[in-house]
Scaffold this motif. Sequence first.
Motif, mmCIF file in Angstrom:
data_model
loop_
_atom_site.group_PDB
_atom_site.id
_atom_site.type_symbol
_atom_site.label_atom_id
_atom_site.label_comp_id
_atom_site.label_asym_id
_atom_site.label_seq_id
_atom_site.Cartn_x
_atom_site.Cartn_y
_atom_site.Cartn_z
ATOM 1 N N ARG A 1 -40.223 33.129 41.116
ATOM 2 C CA ARG A 1 -38.955 32.592 40.603
ATOM 3 C C ARG A 1 -38.766 31.174 41.124
ATOM 4 N NH1 ARG A 1 -34.438 34.609 38.219
ATOM 5 N NH2 ARG A 1 -35.317 36.729 38.310
ATOM 6 N N SER B 1 -40.635 40.996 37.872
ATOM 7 C CA SER B 1 -39.846 40.721 39.060
ATOM 8 C C SER B 1 -40.465 39.552 39.826
ATOM 9 C CB SER B 1 -39.801 41.956 39.972
ATOM 10 O OG SER B 1 -39.255 43.063 39.294
ATOM 11 N N ASP B 2 -39.637 38.867 40.592
ATOM 12 C CA ASP B 2 -40.139 37.803 41.461
ATOM 13 C C ASP B 2 -41.176 38.384 42.419
ATOM 14 O OD1 ASP B 2 -40.396 35.400 42.854
ATOM 15 O OD2 ASP B 2 -38.665 35.810 44.139
ATOM 16 N N GLY C 1 -34.066 32.001 35.039
ATOM 17 C CA GLY C 1 -35.231 32.810 34.708
ATOM 18 C C GLY C 1 -36.522 32.026 34.594
ATOM 19 N N LEU D 1 -39.889 36.514 33.569
ATOM 20 C CA LEU D 1 -38.839 37.006 34.460
ATOM 21 C C LEU D 1 -37.708 37.612 33.640
ATOM 22 C CD1 LEU D 1 -38.571 34.279 37.246
ATOM 23 C CD2 LEU D 1 -39.756 36.472 37.347
ATOM 24 N N SER D 2 -36.894 38.436 34.275
ATOM 25 C CA SER D 2 -35.941 39.303 33.560
ATOM 26 C C SER D 2 -34.991 38.534 32.644
ATOM 27 C CB SER D 2 -35.149 40.142 34.555
ATOM 28 O OG SER D 2 -34.476 39.325 35.501
ATOM 29 N N ALA E 1 -40.059 30.711 35.787
ATOM 30 C CA ALA E 1 -41.131 31.195 36.647
ATOM 31 C C ALA E 1 -42.263 30.194 36.723
ATOM 32 C CB ALA E 1 -41.683 32.521 36.126
#
Length: 247
Positions: free
Chosen positions: A151, A135-136, A158, A94-95, A160
């Motif tokens: 997420r 992305s989620d 962040g 995740l970002s 996951a």
Amino acid sequence: MRIHERIYIVGSGTAGFGISEETDCTVYLLDGGEECVLIDAGAGIEPERILENIRKDGIRPERISKILLTHGHGDHSGGAYALSRACDAEVYALSETAQYVSTGDLDALSLKEAIGAGVYGKDYSYQPCEVKALSDGETIRVGSLCLTALRMEGHCAGHACYETVCDGKKILFSGDSVFNYGKIALQAIWDCDLQKYIETCRKLEKIHPDILLPSHGAFLMEKGYTYIDKAMSQIRTLGIPGNIIGE
């Protein structure tokens, strides 16, 4: 160590199965047929032990095309640099995690606190690694299988979980979200958030996985929702699930 037709445990420290360096999280390998993926990468102290376990399971490291990080803590992402290069694999997260691991942001990763607390030795060195942001809800194909990044924060920013379906069974690689007997992992770090953790447990309950594969401790190959249900039984009475940290 094969635990399913398509799933292997190739790394795990003393908080798991003791088959690699003691600070490693449990590192899973998912075989998609044409290619494989690792879920997390261990601490990076002895990555060669993880590679050796992969070979012992009859899998060539070159078949691993991707590494998916559940989050950026050292025991999960510290080995990403070495393993991605040994396997020629791309790393995803995740970002927030992608940013922290790519830049080696020790403050955001809470590594200074972890070293100070004795989780890692004072000489522990973290190697940044290029990570591609997910992305989620984004889906990643690995051979014949697809994994969806979800997420699930609370343990840290962040964080996951990764969901896939194999032979009609819903499989969840749950990272540090929920553990055996419904425990969670609250830590005294900047991005640990109880309210987000509670929301994560609620989302996990809706997923209702058949197989639950946490990053530490026991896993469930049947009725994977059992541990989640135990956590939710506490939350429904306005309680807080037991904390695995500090046991």
